[in-house]
Design a protein around this motif. Structure first.
Motif, PDB file in Angstrom:
ATOM      1  N   ALA A 153      53.810  98.821 -72.966  1.00  0.00           N
ATOM      2  CA  ALA A 153      54.099  97.675 -73.494  1.00  0.00           C
ATOM      3  C   ALA A 153      55.071  96.641 -72.737  1.00  0.00           C
ATOM      4  O   ALA A 153      55.238  95.420 -72.801  1.00  0.00           O
ATOM      5  N   GLY A 154      55.506  97.420 -71.433  1.00  0.00           N
ATOM      6  CA  GLY A 154      56.274  96.644 -70.550  1.00  0.00           C
ATOM      7  C   GLY A 154      55.539  96.059 -69.302  1.00  0.00           C
ATOM      8  O   GLY A 154      56.020  95.834 -68.383  1.00  0.00           O
ATOM      9  N   LEU A 155      54.065  95.982 -69.416  1.00  0.00           N
ATOM     10  CA  LEU A 155      53.429  95.519 -68.364  1.00  0.00           C
ATOM     11  C   LEU A 155      53.783  93.985 -68.099  1.00  0.00           C
ATOM     12  O   LEU A 155      54.099  93.284 -68.887  1.00  0.00           O
ATOM     13  N   ARG A 156      53.783  93.961 -66.721  1.00  0.00           N
ATOM     14  CA  ARG A 156      53.825  92.658 -66.067  1.00  0.00           C
ATOM     15  C   ARG A 156      52.484  91.971 -65.590  1.00  0.00           C
ATOM     16  O   ARG A 156      52.215  90.833 -65.708  1.00  0.00           O
ATOM     17  N   GLY A 157      51.839  92.972 -65.314  1.00  0.00           N
ATOM     18  CA  GLY A 157      50.359  92.738 -64.493  1.00  0.00           C
ATOM     19  C   GLY A 157      49.660  93.733 -65.309  1.00  0.00           C
ATOM     20  O   GLY A 157      49.923  94.842 -65.642  1.00  0.00           O
ATOM     21  N   GLU A 158      48.315  93.101 -65.345  1.00  0.00           N
ATOM     22  CA  GLU A 158      47.288  94.046 -66.046  1.00  0.00           C
ATOM     23  C   GLU A 158      45.748  93.752 -65.428  1.00  0.00           C
ATOM     24  O   GLU A 158      45.731  92.364 -65.356  1.00  0.00           O
ATOM     25  N   LEU A 159      45.001  94.427 -65.525  1.00  0.00           N
ATOM     26  CA  LEU A 159      43.328  94.215 -65.192  1.00  0.00           C
ATOM     27  C   LEU A 159      42.738  94.295 -66.566  1.00  0.00           C
ATOM     28  O   LEU A 159      42.852  95.216 -67.522  1.00  0.00           O
ATOM     29  N   VAL A 160      41.902  93.339 -66.658  1.00  0.00           N
ATOM     30  CA  VAL A 160      40.854  93.449 -68.016  1.00  0.00           C
ATOM     31  C   VAL A 160      39.530  92.986 -67.589  1.00  0.00           C
ATOM     32  O   VAL A 160      39.414  92.290 -66.347  1.00  0.00           O
ATOM     33  N   GLU A 161      38.379  93.438 -68.138  1.00  0.00           N
ATOM     34  CA  GLU A 161      37.072  93.170 -67.876  1.00  0.00           C
ATOM     35  C   GLU A 161      36.617  92.601 -69.074  1.00  0.00           C
ATOM     36  O   GLU A 161      36.796  93.013 -70.117  1.00  0.00           O
ATOM     37  N   GLY A 162      36.194  91.413 -68.800  1.00  0.00           N
ATOM     38  CA  GLY A 162      35.455  90.466 -69.943  1.00  0.00           C
ATOM     39  C   GLY A 162      33.975  90.510 -69.835  1.00  0.00           C
ATOM     40  O   GLY A 162      33.420  90.400 -68.268  1.00  0.00           O
ATOM     41  N   ARG A 163      33.274  90.393 -70.707  1.00  0.00           N
ATOM     42  CA  ARG A 163      31.854  90.094 -70.822  1.00  0.00           C
ATOM     43  C   ARG A 163      31.626  89.212 -71.862  1.00  0.00           C
ATOM     44  O   ARG A 163      31.938  89.290 -72.980  1.00  0.00           O
ATOM     45  N   LEU A 164      30.926  88.056 -71.337  1.00  0.00           N
ATOM     46  CA  LEU A 164      30.498  87.177 -72.281  1.00  0.00           C
ATOM     47  C   LEU A 164      28.983  86.843 -72.595  1.00  0.00           C
ATOM     48  O   LEU A 164      28.253  86.935 -71.247  1.00  0.00           O
ATOM     49  N   ALA A 165      28.366  86.863 -73.586  1.00  0.00           N
ATOM     50  CA  ALA A 165      27.171  86.854 -73.554  1.00  0.00           C
ATOM     51  C   ALA A 165      26.518  85.499 -73.159  1.00  0.00           C
ATOM     52  O   ALA A 165      27.319  84.398 -73.369  1.00  0.00           O
ATOM     53  N   ALA A 166      25.219  85.396 -72.917  1.00  0.00           N
ATOM     54  CA  ALA A 166      24.628  83.975 -72.640  1.00  0.00           C
ATOM     55  C   ALA A 166      25.038  82.987 -73.617  1.00  0.00           C
ATOM     56  O   ALA A 166      24.692  83.257 -74.697  1.00  0.00           O
ATOM     57  N   GLY A 167      25.560  81.711 -73.303  1.00  0.00           N
ATOM     58  CA  GLY A 167      25.723  80.853 -74.267  1.00  0.00           C
ATOM     59  C   GLY A 167      27.276  80.834 -74.803  1.00  0.00           C
ATOM     60  O   GLY A 167      27.617  79.968 -75.614  1.00  0.00           O
ATOM     61  N   ALA A 168      27.936  82.015 -74.652  1.00  0.00           N
ATOM     62  CA  ALA A 168      29.282  82.311 -75.187  1.00  0.00           C
ATOM     63  C   ALA A 168      30.103  81.317 -75.020  1.00  0.00           C
ATOM     64  O   ALA A 168      30.213  80.821 -73.859  1.00  0.00           O
ATOM     65  N   ASP A 169      30.963  80.864 -75.875  1.00  0.00           N
ATOM     66  CA  ASP A 169      31.902  79.714 -75.632  1.00  0.00           C
ATOM     67  C   ASP A 169      33.330  80.055 -76.334  1.00  0.00           C
ATOM     68  O   ASP A 169      33.326  80.200 -77.676  1.00  0.00           O
TER      69      ASP A 169
END
Length: 197
Positions: free
Chosen positions: A115-131
């Protein structure tokens, strides 16, 4: 009020949605707000908020972004609050994966939750055409580094559109609306590093 398309109906809440709904209800109660007050602050209808808190629907990324803005936390912070105790190492198979099927977005919390994070890493995946359009940052002044691993990502911050290709990295501070779009025929996979101001 908010758009009812910000949630999708589910046959039965999964464990993450149930914990997330409970946490959203706790955050509202901690502030002493009614559903009506939260609806005014977030721009989301009372019925949608109520259904999300009871895990009758799974909130979309756009809805969670609005609530994170109101509660002053990032989406990763909110999601980490529904996980069990913090650990210094989280194995790939144990990383929290959240999906917004309505818009073709899959989000993996790579950083060990805390809960006390100041920095973090996230992996994102968007499908073709996603908006995905966010009408405001969850925390004004949030710093983001967006490193595209596969595909092309179009990121709009304010009035500026950035086309980010494989291997490219975009750094920005988020003060207003943003939009993430996968303009190509192939899915896009990227790493998002988030740093609180």
């Amino acid at each position: 009020m908010g758009n009812e398309r910000e949630v999708r109906a589910t046959p039965a809440p999964d464990a993450v949605d149930a914990r997330l709904g409970a946490r959203l209800a706790e955050l509202r109660a901690e502030r002493g707000w009614s559903l009506g007050e939260l609806a005014e602050r977030s721009g989301v209808s009372r019925s949608t908020l109520s259904r999300a808190e009871r895990a009758e629907v799974s909130p979309t990324a756009a809805l969670l972004n609005r609530l994170c803005h109101v509660y002053g936390r990032t989406m990763s912070q909110l999601l980490s609050e529904v996980e069990s105790g913090p650990a210094p190492l989280v194995r790939a198979a144990e990383q929290t994966v959240w999906e917004d099927r309505a818009c073709g977005f899959v989000r993996r919390s790579v950083s060990p939750p805390h809960a006390g994070l100041r920095g973090e890493l996230v992996e994102g995946r968007l499908a073709a055409g996603a908006d995905i359009a966010y009408d405001r940052p969850p925390v004004p002044g949030l710093e983001q580094h967006i490193w595209v691993l596969d595909g092309t990502l179009e990121v709009t911050a304010g009035d500026v559109v950035h086309r980010v290709g494989t291997g490219d990295c975009l750094r920005l501070r988020v003060w207003g609306p943003t939009r993430f779009r996968c303009p190509g025929a192939e899915d896009t996979r990227y790493v998002l590093a988030v740093v609180l101001p």
